[in-house]
Design a protein around this motif. Sequence first.
Motif, mmCIF file in Angstrom:
data_model
loop_
_atom_site.group_PDB
_atom_site.id
_atom_site.type_symbol
_atom_site.label_atom_id
_atom_site.label_comp_id
_atom_site.label_asym_id
_atom_site.label_seq_id
_atom_site.Cartn_x
_atom_site.Cartn_y
_atom_site.Cartn_z
ATOM 1 N N THR A 87 0.820 -1.213 0.000
ATOM 2 C CA THR A 87 0.000 0.000 0.000
ATOM 3 C C THR A 87 0.853 1.263 0.000
ATOM 4 O O THR A 87 0.627 2.188 -0.787
ATOM 5 N N LEU A 88 1.875 1.289 0.871
ATOM 6 C CA LEU A 88 2.700 2.489 0.977
ATOM 7 C C LEU A 88 3.629 2.665 -0.220
ATOM 8 O O LEU A 88 3.980 3.791 -0.580
ATOM 9 N N SER A 89 4.033 1.547 -0.840
ATOM 10 C CA SER A 89 4.869 1.646 -2.045
ATOM 11 C C SER A 89 4.112 2.340 -3.167
ATOM 12 O O SER A 89 4.695 3.064 -3.985
ATOM 13 N N GLU A 90 2.816 2.118 -3.183
ATOM 14 C CA GLU A 90 1.979 2.691 -4.241
ATOM 15 C C GLU A 90 1.754 4.193 -4.065
ATOM 16 O O GLU A 90 1.319 4.866 -4.997
ATOM 17 N N ILE A 91 2.064 4.695 -2.858
ATOM 18 C CA ILE A 91 1.843 6.133 -2.635
ATOM 19 C C ILE A 91 3.156 6.865 -2.321
ATOM 20 O O ILE A 91 3.168 7.898 -1.653
ATOM 21 N N GLY A 92 4.277 6.287 -2.800
ATOM 22 C CA GLY A 92 5.540 7.013 -2.755
ATOM 23 C C GLY A 92 6.445 6.792 -1.562
ATOM 24 O O GLY A 92 7.355 7.593 -1.316
ATOM 25 N N PHE A 93 6.247 5.704 -0.822
ATOM 26 C CA PHE A 93 7.068 5.457 0.366
ATOM 27 C C PHE A 93 8.150 4.392 0.128
ATOM 28 O O PHE A 93 8.650 3.792 1.077
ATOM 29 N N GLN A 94 8.519 4.165 -1.135
ATOM 30 C CA GLN A 94 9.495 3.111 -1.438
ATOM 31 C C GLN A 94 10.816 3.316 -0.700
ATOM 32 O O GLN A 94 11.391 2.369 -0.153
ATOM 33 N N LYS A 95 11.322 4.544 -0.688
ATOM 34 C CA LYS A 95 12.613 4.830 -0.049
ATOM 35 C C LYS A 95 12.543 4.562 1.452
ATOM 36 O O LYS A 95 13.478 3.976 2.035
ATOM 37 N N SER A 96 11.471 4.946 2.084
ATOM 38 C CA SER A 96 11.309 4.720 3.522
ATOM 39 C C SER A 96 11.260 3.230 3.836
ATOM 40 O O SER A 96 11.821 2.773 4.840
ATOM 41 N N ILE A 97 10.619 2.469 2.964
ATOM 42 C CA ILE A 97 10.524 1.020 3.145
ATOM 43 C C ILE A 97 11.900 0.380 2.997
ATOM 44 O O ILE A 97 12.295 -0.483 3.784
ATOM 45 N N GLN A 98 12.657 0.803 1.990
ATOM 46 C CA GLN A 98 14.009 0.277 1.772
ATOM 47 C C GLN A 98 14.918 0.585 2.962
ATOM 48 O O GLN A 98 15.702 -0.267 3.398
ATOM 49 N N ASP A 99 14.811 1.792 3.488
ATOM 50 C CA ASP A 99 15.627 2.182 4.642
ATOM 51 C C ASP A 99 15.292 1.319 5.855
ATOM 52 O O ASP A 99 16.185 0.889 6.590
ATOM 53 N N PHE A 100 14.013 1.069 6.063
ATOM 54 C CA PHE A 100 13.582 0.251 7.199
ATOM 55 C C PHE A 100 14.099 -1.178 7.067
ATOM 56 O O PHE A 100 14.630 -1.754 8.021
ATOM 57 N N ILE A 179 4.112 2.649 9.855
ATOM 58 C CA ILE A 179 2.942 2.047 10.489
ATOM 59 C C ILE A 179 1.884 3.108 10.781
ATOM 60 O O ILE A 179 0.676 2.867 10.668
ATOM 61 N N LYS A 180 2.336 4.302 11.149
ATOM 62 C CA LYS A 180 1.399 5.394 11.437
ATOM 63 C C LYS A 180 0.651 5.806 10.174
ATOM 64 O O LYS A 180 -0.573 6.013 10.196
ATOM 65 N N LYS A 181 1.390 5.915 9.074
ATOM 66 C CA LYS A 181 0.767 6.308 7.809
ATOM 67 C C LYS A 181 -0.236 5.257 7.358
ATOM 68 O O LYS A 181 -1.359 5.585 6.951
ATOM 69 N N TYR A 182 0.161 3.990 7.437
ATOM 70 C CA TYR A 182 -0.738 2.924 6.985
ATOM 71 C C TYR A 182 -2.006 2.873 7.838
ATOM 72 O O TYR A 182 -3.121 2.771 7.315
ATOM 73 N N PHE A 187 -10.311 2.664 6.421
ATOM 74 C CA PHE A 187 -10.728 1.269 6.239
ATOM 75 C C PHE A 187 -9.573 0.259 6.277
ATOM 76 O O PHE A 187 -9.776 -0.923 6.007
ATOM 77 N N SER A 188 -8.370 0.715 6.578
ATOM 78 C CA SER A 188 -7.253 -0.234 6.678
ATOM 79 C C SER A 188 -7.324 -0.964 8.017
ATOM 80 O O SER A 188 -7.714 -0.392 9.036
ATOM 81 N N LYS A 189 -6.944 -2.236 7.997
ATOM 82 C CA LYS A 189 -6.921 -3.029 9.226
ATOM 83 C C LYS A 189 -5.658 -2.686 10.000
ATOM 84 O O LYS A 189 -4.551 -2.769 9.485
ATOM 85 N N LYS A 190 -5.814 -2.284 11.247
ATOM 86 C CA LYS A 190 -4.675 -1.862 12.060
ATOM 87 C C LYS A 190 -3.690 -3.023 12.245
ATOM 88 O O LYS A 190 -4.068 -4.126 12.619
ATOM 89 N N ILE A 191 -2.413 -2.763 11.957
ATOM 90 C CA ILE A 191 -1.358 -3.775 12.057
ATOM 91 C C ILE A 191 -0.165 -3.189 12.807
ATOM 92 O O ILE A 191 0.209 -2.040 12.591
ATOM 93 N N ASN A 192 0.419 -3.981 13.688
ATOM 94 C CA ASN A 192 1.626 -3.532 14.391
ATOM 95 C C ASN A 192 2.406 -4.758 14.881
ATOM 96 O O ASN A 192 2.376 -5.110 16.054
ATOM 97 N N PRO A 193 3.119 -5.452 13.972
ATOM 98 C CA PRO A 193 3.835 -6.682 14.331
ATOM 99 C C PRO A 193 4.961 -6.442 15.334
ATOM 100 O O PRO A 193 5.477 -5.332 15.452
ATOM 101 N N ASN A 194 5.323 -7.499 16.049
ATOM 102 C CA ASN A 194 6.405 -7.435 17.028
ATOM 103 C C ASN A 194 7.742 -7.504 16.285
ATOM 104 O O ASN A 194 8.207 -8.580 15.915
ATOM 105 N N LEU A 195 8.366 -6.372 16.067
ATOM 106 C CA LEU A 195 9.601 -6.317 15.281
ATOM 107 C C LEU A 195 10.753 -7.041 15.961
ATOM 108 O O LEU A 195 11.545 -7.727 15.308
ATOM 109 N N GLU A 196 10.871 -6.879 17.258
ATOM 110 C CA GLU A 196 11.972 -7.503 17.991
ATOM 111 C C GLU A 196 11.937 -9.019 17.834
ATOM 112 O O GLU A 196 12.957 -9.659 17.554
#
Length: 209
Positions: A87-100, A179-182, A187-196
Amino acid sequence: MRKYYFIYSFLLLPFFSSSQIDISKIGKKIIKTNSKISEKETSKGLMEALKQGSRYAVQEASKKGGFNNNQLIRIPFPKEAKKIKKTLSEIGFQKSIQDFESKMNEAAENASKEALDILIAEVKNIKIKDAFKILKGEENAATLYLKEQSYSSLETKFSPIIKTSMEKINIYKYWNPLIKKYNSIPFSKKINPNLEEYITTKAIDGLFF
Protein backbone atom coordinates in the motif's frame (compact mmCIF):
# COMPACT_ATOMS: atom_id res chain seq x y z
CA MET A 1 46.52 -38.33 14.19
CA ARG A 2 46.83 -38.45 10.39
CA LYS A 3 43.42 -40.08 10.13
CA TYR A 4 41.93 -37.32 12.23
CA TYR A 5 43.35 -34.57 10.00
CA PHE A 6 42.20 -36.50 6.94
CA ILE A 7 38.62 -36.41 8.20
CA TYR A 8 38.91 -32.79 9.28
CA SER A 9 40.24 -31.56 5.94
CA PHE A 10 37.53 -33.34 3.97
CA LEU A 11 34.72 -32.18 6.21
CA LEU A 12 35.78 -28.56 5.87
CA LEU A 13 35.34 -28.40 2.10
CA PRO A 14 31.63 -27.45 1.99
CA PHE A 15 32.11 -24.46 4.29
CA PHE A 16 33.97 -22.48 1.67
CA SER A 17 30.98 -22.44 -0.66
CA SER A 18 28.06 -22.08 1.75
CA SER A 19 27.34 -20.75 5.21
CA GLN A 20 25.14 -23.74 5.90
CA ILE A 21 26.71 -26.41 8.07
CA ASP A 22 26.40 -29.27 5.60
CA ILE A 23 28.81 -32.22 5.79
CA SER A 24 26.79 -35.39 5.39
CA LYS A 25 27.72 -36.17 1.76
CA ILE A 26 31.42 -36.13 2.52
CA GLY A 27 30.81 -37.85 5.84
CA LYS A 28 29.14 -40.80 4.13
CA LYS A 29 32.06 -41.07 1.71
CA ILE A 30 34.56 -41.09 4.58
CA ILE A 31 32.64 -43.77 6.46
CA LYS A 32 32.38 -45.92 3.33
CA THR A 33 36.00 -45.64 2.19
CA ASN A 34 37.79 -45.50 5.55
CA SER A 35 36.35 -48.25 7.70
CA LYS A 36 39.53 -48.43 9.80
CA ILE A 37 39.01 -44.94 11.18
CA SER A 38 37.79 -45.20 14.77
CA GLU A 39 34.50 -43.77 15.98
CA LYS A 40 36.40 -41.42 18.28
CA GLU A 41 38.54 -40.07 15.43
CA THR A 42 35.51 -39.63 13.21
CA SER A 43 33.60 -37.84 15.95
CA LYS A 44 36.55 -35.57 16.68
CA GLY A 45 36.95 -34.74 13.00
CA LEU A 46 33.26 -33.90 12.74
CA MET A 47 33.37 -31.62 15.77
CA GLU A 48 36.38 -29.72 14.45
CA ALA A 49 34.66 -29.30 11.10
CA LEU A 50 31.48 -28.06 12.78
CA LYS A 51 33.46 -25.57 14.86
CA GLN A 52 35.09 -24.23 11.72
CA GLY A 53 31.77 -24.17 9.91
CA SER A 54 30.17 -22.29 12.80
CA ARG A 55 32.96 -19.71 12.77
CA TYR A 56 32.51 -19.24 9.04
CA ALA A 57 28.72 -18.89 9.28
CA VAL A 58 28.97 -16.32 12.08
CA GLN A 59 31.74 -14.43 10.29
CA GLU A 60 29.72 -14.20 7.08
CA ALA A 61 26.45 -13.24 8.77
CA SER A 62 27.93 -10.67 11.15
CA LYS A 63 30.11 -8.75 8.70
CA LYS A 64 28.87 -5.45 7.30
CA GLY A 65 26.31 -6.35 4.66
CA GLY A 66 26.23 -9.98 5.82
CA PHE A 67 22.44 -9.97 5.78
CA ASN A 68 21.77 -6.88 3.70
CA ASN A 69 23.83 -8.02 0.71
CA ASN A 70 22.93 -11.71 0.81
CA GLN A 71 19.57 -12.30 -0.84
CA LEU A 72 19.46 -15.84 0.56
CA ILE A 73 19.20 -14.64 4.17
CA ARG A 74 18.21 -10.97 3.81
CA ILE A 75 15.32 -10.21 6.15
CA PRO A 76 12.28 -9.06 4.18
CA PHE A 77 9.42 -6.85 5.27
CA PRO A 78 7.41 -8.73 7.93
CA LYS A 79 5.07 -11.19 6.22
CA GLU A 80 2.04 -10.12 8.24
CA ALA A 81 2.77 -6.52 7.23
CA LYS A 82 3.22 -7.06 3.49
CA LYS A 83 -0.01 -5.19 2.87
CA ILE A 84 1.63 -2.18 4.48
CA LYS A 85 4.57 -2.43 2.09
CA LYS A 86 2.34 -2.82 -0.96
CA THR A 87 0.00 0.00 0.00
CA LEU A 88 2.70 2.49 0.98
CA SER A 89 4.87 1.65 -2.05
CA GLU A 90 1.98 2.69 -4.24
CA ILE A 91 1.84 6.13 -2.63
CA GLY A 92 5.54 7.01 -2.75
CA PHE A 93 7.07 5.46 0.37
CA GLN A 94 9.49 3.11 -1.44
CA LYS A 95 12.61 4.83 -0.05
CA SER A 96 11.31 4.72 3.52
CA ILE A 97 10.52 1.02 3.15
CA GLN A 98 14.01 0.28 1.77
CA ASP A 99 15.63 2.18 4.64
CA PHE A 100 13.58 0.25 7.20
CA GLU A 101 14.45 -3.13 5.66
CA SER A 102 18.13 -2.17 5.63
CA LYS A 103 18.00 -1.32 9.34
CA MET A 104 16.34 -4.64 10.20
CA ASN A 105 19.19 -6.50 8.53
CA GLU A 106 21.80 -4.32 10.20
CA ALA A 107 20.31 -5.29 13.57
CA ALA A 108 20.60 -8.98 12.62
CA GLU A 109 24.25 -8.52 11.61
CA ASN A 110 25.03 -6.97 14.99
CA ALA A 111 23.38 -9.81 16.90
CA SER A 112 25.07 -12.55 14.87
CA LYS A 113 28.44 -11.62 16.35
CA GLU A 114 27.30 -13.14 19.65
CA ALA A 115 26.31 -16.55 18.25
CA LEU A 116 29.69 -18.27 18.07
CA ASP A 117 30.14 -19.16 21.76
CA ILE A 118 26.72 -20.82 21.85
CA LEU A 119 27.34 -22.83 18.68
CA ILE A 120 30.79 -23.98 19.82
CA ALA A 121 29.37 -25.06 23.19
CA GLU A 122 26.75 -27.20 21.44
CA VAL A 123 29.38 -28.74 19.16
CA LYS A 124 31.45 -29.75 22.19
CA ASN A 125 28.42 -31.55 23.62
CA ILE A 126 27.94 -33.79 20.58
CA LYS A 127 28.07 -37.47 21.53
CA ILE A 128 29.68 -40.08 19.28
CA LYS A 129 26.32 -41.68 18.47
CA ASP A 130 24.94 -38.28 17.44
CA ALA A 131 28.03 -37.60 15.32
CA PHE A 132 27.40 -40.76 13.30
CA LYS A 133 23.71 -39.93 12.92
CA ILE A 134 24.74 -36.58 11.45
CA LEU A 135 27.28 -38.14 9.09
CA LYS A 136 24.80 -40.74 7.89
CA GLY A 137 21.86 -38.33 7.76
CA GLU A 138 20.49 -35.97 5.15
CA GLU A 139 22.58 -33.26 3.50
CA ASN A 140 21.52 -30.68 6.06
CA ALA A 141 21.67 -33.02 9.08
CA ALA A 142 24.42 -31.02 10.79
CA THR A 143 22.57 -27.75 10.22
CA LEU A 144 19.32 -29.13 11.64
CA TYR A 145 21.08 -30.71 14.61
CA LEU A 146 22.88 -27.53 15.66
CA LYS A 147 19.81 -25.39 15.08
CA GLU A 148 17.65 -27.67 17.21
CA GLN A 149 20.22 -27.86 20.00
CA SER A 150 21.13 -24.17 20.09
CA TYR A 151 17.91 -22.37 19.07
CA SER A 152 16.61 -21.74 22.58
CA SER A 153 19.97 -20.42 23.81
CA LEU A 154 20.40 -18.25 20.72
CA GLU A 155 16.90 -16.84 21.10
CA THR A 156 17.54 -15.97 24.75
CA LYS A 157 20.86 -14.31 23.94
CA PHE A 158 19.78 -12.64 20.70
CA SER A 159 16.59 -11.02 21.98
CA PRO A 160 18.21 -8.36 24.21
CA ILE A 161 20.99 -7.81 21.65
CA ILE A 162 18.43 -7.25 18.90
CA LYS A 163 16.55 -4.86 21.17
CA THR A 164 19.72 -2.89 21.95
CA SER A 165 20.75 -2.88 18.30
CA MET A 166 17.31 -1.67 17.25
CA GLU A 167 17.60 1.20 19.71
CA LYS A 168 21.17 2.00 18.67
CA ILE A 169 20.33 2.26 14.98
CA ASN A 170 17.03 3.96 15.82
CA ILE A 171 14.98 1.53 13.77
CA TYR A 172 11.67 2.90 15.01
CA LYS A 173 12.55 6.19 13.35
CA TYR A 174 12.05 4.29 10.10
CA TRP A 175 9.22 2.01 11.22
CA ASN A 176 6.87 4.31 13.13
CA PRO A 177 6.15 6.69 10.22
CA LEU A 178 5.29 3.70 8.03
CA ILE A 179 2.94 2.05 10.49
CA LYS A 180 1.40 5.39 11.44
CA LYS A 181 0.77 6.31 7.81
CA TYR A 182 -0.74 2.92 6.99
CA ASN A 183 -2.99 2.83 10.04
CA SER A 184 -4.27 6.30 9.16
CA ILE A 185 -5.56 5.12 5.78
CA PRO A 186 -9.38 4.83 5.90
CA PHE A 187 -10.73 1.27 6.24
CA SER A 188 -7.25 -0.23 6.68
CA LYS A 189 -6.92 -3.03 9.23
CA LYS A 190 -4.68 -1.86 12.06
CA ILE A 191 -1.36 -3.77 12.06
CA ASN A 192 1.63 -3.53 14.39
CA PRO A 193 3.84 -6.68 14.33
CA ASN A 194 6.40 -7.44 17.03
CA LEU A 195 9.60 -6.32 15.28
CA GLU A 196 11.97 -7.50 17.99
CA GLU A 197 10.61 -11.04 17.86
CA TYR A 198 10.54 -11.05 14.06
CA ILE A 199 14.13 -9.86 13.61
CA THR A 200 15.39 -12.25 16.31
CA THR A 201 13.81 -15.24 14.57
CA LYS A 202 15.08 -14.23 11.14
CA ALA A 203 18.59 -13.52 12.45
CA ILE A 204 18.83 -17.04 13.88
CA ASP A 205 17.40 -18.58 10.70
CA GLY A 206 20.05 -16.73 8.69
CA LEU A 207 22.86 -18.45 10.58
CA PHE A 208 21.54 -21.87 9.60
CA PHE A 209 20.55 -21.26 5.99
